[in-house]
Structure formats: C-alpha cells, structure tokens
Design an enzyme around this catalytic site. Structure first.
Site, short mmCIF file in Angstrom:
data_model
loop_
_atom_site.label_atom_id
_atom_site.label_comp_id
_atom_site.label_asym_id
_atom_site.label_seq_id
_atom_site.Cartn_x
_atom_site.Cartn_y
_atom_site.Cartn_z
N SER A 272 0.83 -1.21 0.00
CA SER A 272 0.00 0.00 0.00
C SER A 272 0.87 1.26 0.00
CB SER A 272 -0.88 -0.03 1.26
OG SER A 272 -1.67 1.12 1.36
N ASP B 156 4.39 -7.66 4.00
CA ASP B 156 3.22 -6.94 4.51
C ASP B 156 2.33 -7.89 5.29
OD1 ASP B 156 2.00 -3.95 3.35
OD2 ASP B 156 0.66 -5.22 4.55
N PHE C 116 1.24 12.77 2.79
CA PHE C 116 1.19 12.13 1.47
C PHE C 116 -0.18 11.51 1.22
CE2 PHE C 116 5.29 11.87 -0.80
CZ PHE C 116 6.05 12.65 0.07
N VAL D 82 6.30 -7.24 10.77
CA VAL D 82 7.64 -6.69 10.98
C VAL D 82 8.08 -6.75 12.44
CG1 VAL D 82 7.62 -5.19 8.94
CG2 VAL D 82 6.78 -4.30 11.15
N TYR E 258 2.93 7.88 18.10
CA TYR E 258 3.45 7.90 16.72
C TYR E 258 4.75 8.72 16.66
CZ TYR E 258 3.28 8.46 11.62
OH TYR E 258 3.57 8.45 10.28
N LEU F 171 3.06 4.46 0.29
CA LEU F 171 4.45 4.83 -0.03
C LEU F 171 5.26 3.58 -0.37
CD1 LEU F 171 5.17 7.45 2.81
CD2 LEU F 171 4.18 7.81 0.53
#
Ligand SMILES: NC(=O)c1ccc[n+]([C@@H]2O[C@H](COP(=O)([O-])OP(=O)(O)OC[C@H]3O[C@@H](n4cnc5c(N)ncnc54)[C@H](O)[C@@H]3O)[C@@H](O)[C@H]2O)c1
Length: 256
Positions: free
Chosen positions: A15, A36, A195, A60, A162, A17
């Site tokens: 997905s 992913d 973005f 990850v 974040y 970027l």
C-alpha cells in the site's frame, strides 16, 4: 548502488508509499519482495506487478516472521541488497484526556510496529547484506532506507505514540550507519510530510485540510512516487549515508 539487478525487500509494500517504492524499484530493474501483514492485498499487488515481484506475509514486529520473509527473498532471488522500511501504523490518542490516560497497550503497540519493527527488519536484512560480495568500487554491500515522519519533529496533539516511534527511527539512523559502515552498508531515513495514501485518506477533512494549508508549497498532498524518487536517490547516491531528510513541501505542523 545501481538498482538494476539488485534484490530488495519493501515492508508495507502492499500500500501507499511502500507500493510506490516497489513499482519504481521494479521499473529500474530490481527484484522485489513485498513484506506486509495484509495477505490479500500483498498477493494481489505482487501478482499485478509480475514475475520480478514476490510477496511474503510478514509481521515486521516478529522475529520469526521476518526471518522467514528474508529466507524467502534469498531463496527466490539469491541475495538481498536493498531494504526499504515503510510498514507503519498511526492511531491517535492523547497522553491524558476525557477518556483517561493514554492506553499503555496502545502506546506499546505503535512502538512495536513502527520502531521495533523497523529495527527488527533492518538488523536481519543487514545480516544477509553482510554476506554479499561488494557490488561497487567503494565496497557497498547493501542500502537501507527507513521511514520516519514530520511528526518525529513537530508531532501534533494525539500523536505522542506515533511521534515517539518516528523520533526513535530518526535517533537510530546515525548509530546504525556507524555500526554498519565496516560492512559497506549505508542507511538513511526519510521523514515525509503529508502524502496521499490510504493511511492519510482515512483521516477526516477537518484533519487533512489544515495540513494541506500548512504545507507551504506546493499546496497539496505529496504523491507516493515523489517519496519513491527519494528512496531511489538514497540508493543510487553512494555518498548519502546516516542522514534524515524531510520530504514535506516545507510543512511545519501546528499543535492541531
Ligand atoms: N501517508 C503519510 O502522509 C505519511 C506521512 C509520514 C509518514 N508516513 C509513514 O510512511 C509509512 C507508509 O505509510 P502509508 O501512508 O503508505 O501507509 P499505508 O497504510 O498505505 O501502508 C502501510 C502498510 O504497512 C502495512 N503494515 C502495517 N503494520 C504492519 C506490520 N506489523 N507488519 C507488516 N506490515 C504492516 C499495512 O498492511 C499497509 O499495507 C508509514 O510508516 C507511515 O507512518 C506516512
């Protein structure tokens, strides 16, 4: 390092970027494995992009999962030269608010995926890269690109977890460059502004519009291929190392 004929892993490559990066690396002649969590979308993207693109369902944040993904990349394409970390999550919650203190479980989860996940992937990728014969006159064996955020520097209300996770990615960039220098592995970090991706599109207009307004020029969201272009330059430019670059239309985010 030339991209042509190199093998890359791109986390979050199903997905946004990450996907734009997968597409550019393939266009420039690399072989790419998408890591992913989103099985259906990852399979679909890999199938659409052709035989030089594969998918591995990877979380990850989990050691075994990343190890299995790297084993797949090595088995399928024979080596690993490039690692681009785009997987990330961005929920909003305040340190303390009407619902009480920030959930510690939520804070931990964001750190687990964004910061520890990035480190987990790159440390295991570095192990595989260190086994390569040098591929340039400088002795390069691999290149790593991480994704932080403008929120690492000017995090808004509700972005504490974040921002902490992305600040960690900024902070570890230089020491990793130092740790991996003797192996001929470079690392850089991109700190994107706002973005046009599914992650950002999930935000309501009352969040998005002021962010576009705060972007100085051009007055729009960034396009994912613009992010991918900087990834490509960080790979191709052999003197680019240990650096964090904002890619953000000169946005400095307000408190909210
Ligand atoms: N879009 C923006 O405006 C923006 C701005 C700054 C930073 N970023 C960062 O850029 C990166 C990519 O963001 P995007 O906008 O493309 O998001 P996106 O939601 O479009 O893509 C993120 C991908 O990561 C995957 N993912 C999430 N958790 C995972 C895990 N544990 N293991 C493996 N994969 C996982 C998702 O399935 C998804 O495919 C993120 O790290 C994000 O924080 C985005």
């Amino acid at each position: 390092m030339q991209i042509k004929d190199k093998v890359a892993i791109v986390t979050g490559g199903a997905s946004g970027l990450g996907r734009a990066t997968v597409e550019l690396l393939l266009e420039r002649g690399a072989k790419v494995v998408i890591f992913d969590l989103n099985d259906a979308q990852g399979q679909d993207v890999a199938k659409t992009l052709g035989a030089n693109c594969a998918f591995a369902k990877v979380n990850v944040a989990e050691e075994d999962s990343v190890q299995a993904g790297i084993a797949l990349a090595l088995e399928k394409f024979g080596a690993l030269h490039l690692c681009v970390n785009c997987a990330g999550i961005g929920p909003a919650e305040k340190t303390y608010g009407s619902k009480g203190p920030h959930s510690l479980a939520n804070f931990t989860k964001v750190l687990q995926v964004n910061l520890i996940g990035t480190f987990n992937v790159l440390r295991l990728a570095a192990e595989a890269m260190a086994r390569n014969e040098p591929v340039t006159e400088d002795g390069e064996r691999g290149v790593i690109v991480n994704t932080a955020s403008a929120a690492a520097f000017d995090g808004q209300m509700g972005q504490v977890a974040y921002s902490a996770s992305k600040g960690g990615i900024v902070g570890m960039t230089l020491p990793i460059a130092r740790d991996l220098a003797s192996y001929g592995i470079r690392i850089n970090t991109i700190a994107p502004g706002i973005f046009n991706t599914p992650l950002m599109n999930a935000a309501p207009d009352k969040v998005k519009l002021p962010l576009i307004e705060a972007t100085q020029f051009p007055k729009r969201l960034g396009n994912p291929p613009e992010y991918a272009l900087l990834v490509a330059n960080m790979i191709e430019n052999g003197f680019f190392n240990g650096e964090v670059v904002r890619l953000d239309g000169a946005i400095r985010m307000a408190p909210r």
